[in-house]
Design a protein around this motif. Structure first.
Motif, PDB file in Angstrom:
ATOM      1  N   LYS A   1       0.831  -1.203   0.000  1.00 33.86           N
ATOM      2  CA  LYS A   1       0.000   0.000   0.000  1.00 33.86           C
ATOM      3  C   LYS A   1       0.872   1.261   0.000  1.00 33.86           C
ATOM      4  CE  LYS A   1      -3.875  -0.363   2.780  1.00 33.86           C
ATOM      5  NZ  LYS A   1      -4.026  -0.366   4.066  1.00 33.86           N
ATOM      6  N   GLN A   2       1.911   1.233   0.794  1.00 36.17           N
ATOM      7  CA  GLN A   2       2.811   2.389   0.855  1.00 36.17           C
ATOM      8  C   GLN A   2       3.469   2.650  -0.499  1.00 36.17           C
ATOM      9  OE1 GLN A   2       4.151   4.534   3.655  1.00 36.17           O
ATOM     10  NE2 GLN A   2       2.054   4.112   4.282  1.00 36.17           N
ATOM     11  N   LEU A   3       3.884   1.564  -1.153  1.00 38.04           N
ATOM     12  CA  LEU A   3       4.499   1.725  -2.473  1.00 38.04           C
ATOM     13  C   LEU A   3       3.478   2.290  -3.460  1.00 38.04           C
ATOM     14  CD1 LEU A   3       6.871  -1.324  -3.067  1.00 38.04           C
ATOM     15  CD2 LEU A   3       7.248   0.739  -1.741  1.00 38.04           C
ATOM     16  N   ASP A   4       2.234   1.778  -3.363  1.00 33.56           N
ATOM     17  CA  ASP A   4       1.176   2.289  -4.244  1.00 33.56           C
ATOM     18  C   ASP A   4       0.982   3.788  -4.065  1.00 33.56           C
ATOM     19  OD1 ASP A   4       0.735  -0.200  -5.269  1.00 33.56           O
ATOM     20  OD2 ASP A   4      -0.993  -0.670  -4.001  1.00 33.56           O
ATOM     21  N   GLU A   5       1.197   4.245  -2.838  1.00 32.12           N
ATOM     22  CA  GLU A   5       1.038   5.673  -2.573  1.00 32.12           C
ATOM     23  C   GLU A   5       2.261   6.483  -2.982  1.00 32.12           C
ATOM     24  OE1 GLU A   5      -0.214   6.250   1.498  1.00 32.12           O
ATOM     25  OE2 GLU A   5      -1.915   4.909   1.181  1.00 32.12           O
ATOM     26  N   GLY A   6       3.230   5.793  -3.570  1.00 29.23           N
ATOM     27  CA  GLY A   6       4.384   6.530  -4.079  1.00 29.23           C
ATOM     28  C   GLY A   6       5.600   6.520  -3.171  1.00 29.23           C
ATOM     29  N   ARG A   7       5.486   5.830  -2.027  1.00 31.82           N
ATOM     30  CA  ARG A   7       6.613   5.807  -1.103  1.00 31.82           C
ATOM     31  C   ARG A   7       7.612   4.712  -1.482  1.00 31.82           C
ATOM     32  NH1 ARG A   7       3.391   9.238   0.305  1.00 31.82           N
ATOM     33  NH2 ARG A   7       4.653  10.298  -1.232  1.00 31.82           N
ATOM     34  N   GLN A   8       8.733   4.695  -0.744  1.00 35.40           N
ATOM     35  CA  GLN A   8       9.751   3.659  -0.965  1.00 35.40           C
ATOM     36  C   GLN A   8      10.033   2.897   0.329  1.00 35.40           C
ATOM     37  OE1 GLN A   8      12.005   6.874  -3.008  1.00 35.40           O
ATOM     38  NE2 GLN A   8      13.060   5.148  -3.956  1.00 35.40           N
ATOM     39  N   ALA A   9      10.686   1.738   0.196  1.00 38.04           N
ATOM     40  CA  ALA A   9      10.866   0.901   1.383  1.00 38.04           C
ATOM     41  C   ALA A   9      12.216   0.194   1.398  1.00 38.04           C
ATOM     42  CB  ALA A   9       9.754  -0.142   1.443  1.00 38.04           C
ATOM     43  N   TYR A  10      12.664  -0.087   2.613  1.00 36.91           N
ATOM     44  CA  TYR A  10      13.838  -0.942   2.812  1.00 36.91           C
ATOM     45  C   TYR A  10      13.382  -2.238   3.458  1.00 36.91           C
ATOM     46  CZ  TYR A  10      16.461   3.519   2.726  1.00 36.91           C
ATOM     47  OH  TYR A  10      16.989   4.735   2.398  1.00 36.91           O
TER      48      TYR A  10
ATOM     49  N   ASP B   1      19.539   4.778  -8.531  1.00 36.16           N
ATOM     50  CA  ASP B   1      18.164   4.531  -8.999  1.00 36.16           C
ATOM     51  C   ASP B   1      17.164   4.594  -7.843  1.00 36.16           C
ATOM     52  OD1 ASP B   1      19.128   4.224 -11.507  1.00 36.16           O
ATOM     53  OD2 ASP B   1      18.722   2.065 -11.682  1.00 36.16           O
ATOM     54  N   PHE B   2      17.618   4.152  -6.675  1.00 33.33           N
ATOM     55  CA  PHE B   2      16.728   4.199  -5.510  1.00 33.33           C
ATOM     56  C   PHE B   2      16.495   5.652  -5.099  1.00 33.33           C
ATOM     57  CE2 PHE B   2      15.871   3.720  -0.858  1.00 33.33           C
ATOM     58  CZ  PHE B   2      14.708   2.971  -0.958  1.00 33.33           C
ATOM     59  N   ARG B   3      17.570   6.404  -5.085  1.00 25.18           N
ATOM     60  CA  ARG B   3      17.464   7.823  -4.742  1.00 25.18           C
ATOM     61  C   ARG B   3      16.540   8.549  -5.728  1.00 25.18           C
ATOM     62  NH1 ARG B   3      23.113   8.282  -4.390  1.00 25.18           N
ATOM     63  NH2 ARG B   3      23.320   7.176  -2.431  1.00 25.18           N
ATOM     64  N   ALA B   4      16.651   8.148  -6.994  1.00 23.19           N
ATOM     65  CA  ALA B   4      15.837   8.797  -8.021  1.00 23.19           C
ATOM     66  C   ALA B   4      14.395   8.291  -8.004  1.00 23.19           C
ATOM     67  CB  ALA B   4      16.456   8.558  -9.390  1.00 23.19           C
ATOM     68  N   GLY B   5      14.104   7.275  -7.184  1.00 23.45           N
ATOM     69  CA  GLY B   5      12.734   6.792  -7.066  1.00 23.45           C
ATOM     70  C   GLY B   5      12.354   5.752  -8.103  1.00 23.45           C
ATOM     71  N   GLN B   6      13.333   5.342  -8.952  1.00 23.47           N
ATOM     72  CA  GLN B   6      13.001   4.319  -9.949  1.00 23.47           C
ATOM     73  C   GLN B   6      12.915   2.952  -9.299  1.00 23.47           C
ATOM     74  OE1 GLN B   6      16.210   5.385 -12.362  1.00 23.47           O
ATOM     75  NE2 GLN B   6      15.060   6.956 -13.454  1.00 23.47           N
ATOM     76  N   ILE B   7      13.839   2.675  -8.418  1.00 22.78           N
ATOM     77  CA  ILE B   7      13.726   1.465  -7.610  1.00 22.78           C
ATOM     78  C   ILE B   7      12.918   1.841  -6.380  1.00 22.78           C
ATOM     79  CG2 ILE B   7      15.011  -0.150  -6.162  1.00 22.78           C
ATOM     80  CD1 ILE B   7      17.274   0.040  -8.189  1.00 22.78           C
ATOM     81  N   ARG B   8      11.917   1.007  -6.071  1.00 27.84           N
ATOM     82  CA  ARG B   8      10.999   1.407  -5.003  1.00 27.84           C
ATOM     83  C   ARG B   8      11.221   0.642  -3.719  1.00 27.84           C
ATOM     84  NH1 ARG B   8       6.630   3.591  -7.239  1.00 27.84           N
ATOM     85  NH2 ARG B   8       6.134   4.230  -5.138  1.00 27.84           N
ATOM     86  N   ALA B   9      11.744  -0.573  -3.846  1.00 21.69           N
ATOM     87  CA  ALA B   9      12.003  -1.354  -2.639  1.00 21.69           C
ATOM     88  C   ALA B   9      13.415  -1.917  -2.719  1.00 21.69           C
ATOM     89  CB  ALA B   9      10.991  -2.478  -2.503  1.00 21.69           C
ATOM     90  N   LEU B  10      14.135  -1.750  -1.627  1.00 19.20           N
ATOM     91  CA  LEU B  10      15.517  -2.216  -1.591  1.00 19.20           C
ATOM     92  C   LEU B  10      15.572  -3.383  -0.620  1.00 19.20           C
ATOM     93  CD1 LEU B  10      17.846  -1.015  -3.113  1.00 19.20           C
ATOM     94  CD2 LEU B  10      18.399   0.360  -1.106  1.00 19.20           C
ATOM     95  N   ILE B  11      15.909  -4.575  -1.150  1.00 18.12           N
ATOM     96  CA  ILE B  11      16.036  -5.740  -0.284  1.00 18.12           C
ATOM     97  C   ILE B  11      17.514  -5.866   0.018  1.00 18.12           C
ATOM     98  CG2 ILE B  11      15.827  -8.256  -0.164  1.00 18.12           C
ATOM     99  CD1 ILE B  11      13.415  -6.220  -2.229  1.00 18.12           C
TER     100      ILE B  11
END
Ligand code: ADP
Ligand code: MG
Length: 679
Positions: free
Chosen positions: A461-470, A521-531
């Motif tokens: 849900k958070q990703l859908d709202e445009g956020r990113q995650a670790y 890419d993560f900083r730029a928001g292209q990658i949304r989740a970093l595992i």
């Protein structure tokens, strides 16, 4: 005790009682050699091999019928032993009965094949450990410490029974029991030779009471802390001797720099900058620790100090522990510095090419590059970021450089102030004790592992709202420890689960360039989740990341989780930290729950320290300092302060230690070990 009421610290170093072990008693040459190979050659070395605990064997309690709270020390007769083998593993089971009562308990050891040779029915045995109730009834101790009493040995009673008995760490072929006898005999021998060992040393091994033991422990702990503080005070004096460039505050350029920042400096940041600029103007090397919780804004303080150095016509260097961080600093500082005409270069293992020295500049790199002058040049100011692994030895090495740079060490390791004085006692201390305004608090949730799918829904849900995650895992790949989830395996899963949002895997074994491109890419928001693994633990700053999920959270220290948690809550959106315990780790949730309540690093570190003990926090590994064996921190913080004050007094009054030749030799020994190989 003779030493009671002494007003100053008197290390038990040297004196007529300190002699080569070969001259005391009859120890077989082979056994002497075994001791020597553990660094024990004198009576002082031996008597400083402190017990790890004591057992009260003055009288043994009756076998309990329910498991008591703490560990117990019981004595009984072995009535039965049994070795059970399954495959390559085995279990040794022993039944112990009270000598005169009927009560029995079980003892169990796993995978110790040699036990049947040592433990047999009929023996008189002392065991020490924690009792548990067994499902099928009765009480069991798993892996107890044990000692077979030899009833017929002549002075057995005197040394091993009817007293508070020391349990020493084994040394090669020397068992705790053999060491106990040896130390006992050495103490008697010294007494007979009319060169008795100091009371504290006698009492730490063979105390007459628990009170006497505690008194000896406190006294010896003070001694060891004092020695450690003397080493640090000397190092500090050495580091700040010699000349360093005078850097005066260039008000104009600094004002220009500060004005272009998107925010105003906090009062704490201004205060700390005042301390730093005072140091830089003195013509003596600065050696300062900038301590501040995660997110307190250390980077901008360092950047301002660097601008100061550049304005005075010098270069500056900023060293980070990882390439990811070095790269991030590079991007951020370039944005801040280039408008002022300050050139910034990045030096990592991947980018080592030499550029001709073109006047003052800022070099950013990893710690490893600090010691290769051709890549870094001779900066007047060196800033070391997030440096738990950059200990006293590395700092000594840095200050051995000519000319000697000003050094600013930044740390978020959330340790109480007094403890910081120990870990970084060779440095002056500045504290950022104020958070920048406008932070949204992070909501922390601790959950058992079966809540994973709920957590995944939330994340999505958070990703859908445009956020990113670790998403953080304890290991890179699945190994022998099947109970640990691995980043690589979980990445496969999340990638599908979170699609079409893009996920990426980040860990320490990737090539530097790959890491850099993933992070950018993560900083730029292209990658949304970093595992990832804990490579993101320190410093990474992406404001749009609002969820941190940690699996097998019980595998991490609280202080470490707090660091990880600092990756989110950096922007204006509400942030979440979800800590999932692994399977079978339900009982470890308590500890993690400290994080639900506490948000500042200091109280967390204190709670962590209380729960786990200092562990290696003060051990050689972290600090490069002599190990503290008797001091218990944070409980003994008052002692630490006393030791520090006393060490500083001595070093001011008598820097050459002319009044304390005994101490001189102890310190020289420590310094040789600590600073070996440093010019
Ligand atoms: P840390 O101390 O953990 O290294 P950083 O230096 O990365 O913290 O700062 C965390 C964030 O706070 C950064 O995004 C930084 O730009 C911001 N920041 C720093 N100082 C201030 C301030 N005075 N006001 C507002 N934001 C600030
Ligand atoms: Mg930082």
């Amino acid at each position: 005790m003779k030493a009671a009421g002494k007003s100053s610290v008197l290390p038990t170093c040297g004196g007529p009682w300190d002699k080569p072990l070969a001259e005391v008693g009859e120890i077989a040459p082979a056994r002497l050699k075994a001791l020597a190979s553990e660094g024990i050659v004198s009576t002082a070395d031996l008597l400083r091999h402190y017990p790890r605990r004591h057992e009260d064997r003055t009288k043994f309690p009756a076998f309990p019928s329910a498991p008591p709270e703490g560990p117990v020390c019981l004595r009984g007769i072995v009535v039965e032993t049994k070795m059970i083998r399954f495959g390559r593993r085995c279990q040794f089971l022993l039944t112990l009965a009270e000598e005169c009562g009927g009560a029995t308990i079980r003892c169990r050891w796993f995978n110790l094949r040699y036990l049947p040779k040592i433990l047999q029915a009929g023996q008189d045995l002392v065991v020490h450990g924690r009792l548990r109730a067994m499902k099928k009834g009765g009480l069991v101790i798993d892996h107890p410490d044990f000692e077979v009493l030899e009833k017929d040995a002549p002075d057995s009673g005197l040394i091993h029974l009817d007293r508070i008995v020391p349990i020493h760490p084994s040394l090669g072929p020397w068992s705790p029991r053999a060491l106990r006898r040896l130390i006992f005999e050495v103490l008697v021998r010294l007494e007979n030779d009319e060169t008795p060992a100091p009371d504290e040393l006698r009492s730490i091994h063979f105390p007459g009471s628990w009170e006497e033991l505690e008194e000896a422990r406190v006294s010896l702990a003070l001694d060891e802390l004092f020695e450690m503080q003397c080493v640090l005070a000397r190092q500090r004096a050495r580091q700040s001797s010699g000349a360093a460039p005078i850097i005066l505050r260039d008000a104009e350029l600094l004002a220009k720099f500060v004005k272009q920042l998107p925010f105003a400096l906090t009062a704490a940041q201004k205060r700390v900058l005042g301390q730093i600029f005072d140091d830089l103007a003195r013509g003596r090397p600065m050696n300062r620790l900038l301590h501040g919780d995660v997110g307190s804004g250390k980077t901008i303080v360092a950047a301002t100090a660097m601008v100061g150095a550049l304005a005075a016509g010098h270069s500056a260097a900023l060293m980070a522990p990882t390439q990811v961080l070095a790269h991030q600093h590079y991007e951020n500082l370039r944005r801040l510095f280039e408008p002022l005409g300050i050139s910034v270069v990045l030096r990592t293992a991947a980018r080592k090419e030499k550029t001709p020295a073109t006047g003052p500049r800022v070099v950013i790199g990893t710690h490893a590059l600090l010691f290769s002058p051709d890549t870094v040049g001779n900066p007047a100011l060196v800033v070391i970021d997030e440096q738990h692994k950059f200990g006293v030895k590395q700092r000594a090495k840095l200050s051995a450089k000519e000319p000697h740079p000003h050094v600013l060490v930044m740390s978020a390791t959330p340790i109480p102030r007094t403890l910081a004085l120990t870990l970084y006692g060779d440095l002056d201390l500045s504290v950022l004790d104020e958070m920048p305004p406008g932070r949204t608090p992070i909501k922390t949730l601790v959950r058992p592992h079966d809540k994973l799918s709920e957590a995944a829904d939330f994340l999505r849900k958070q990703l859908d709202e445009g956020r990113q995650a670790y998403l953080v895992y304890p290991v890179i790949e699945e190994g022998r420890r099947k109970e640990l989830k691995a980043a690589t395996t979980e990445f496969e899963k999340w990638q599908k689960l979170l699609a079409p949002h893009r996920s990426a895997l980040l860990h320490g074994r990737l090539e530097a360039e790959e890491k850099e491109s993933i992070m950018s890419d993560f900083r730029a928001g292209q990658i949304r989740a970093l595992i990832s693994t804990t490579v993101i633990e320190v410093g990474v700053d992406v404001a749009n990341a609002t969820v941190l999920l940690v699996e097998n959270a019980e595998r991490f220290g609280l202080a470490q989780l707090h660091q990880l948690r600092g990756r989110v809550g950096r922007g204006s959106e509400k942030s979440w930290c979800v800590l999932l315990a692994g399977k079978d780790a339900e009982e470890k949730l308590d500890r993690l729950q400290i994080l639900e309540k506490a948000s500042d690093g200091f109280s967390i570190a204190e709670a962590d320290l209380e729960l786990r003990g200092p562990g290696d926090l003060l051990g050689t590994e972290q600090t490069g300092l002599p190990p503290v064996r008797l001091a218990k921190l944070p409980r003994d913080l008052a002692l630490l302060e006393e030791a520090r004050a006393e060490a500083q007094r001595l070093m001011t009054e008598d820097p050459g230690l002319n009044t304390r030749p005994d101490l001189q030799s102890r310190l020289t020994l420590w310094e040789k070990r600590l600073f070996a190989g440093i010019a």
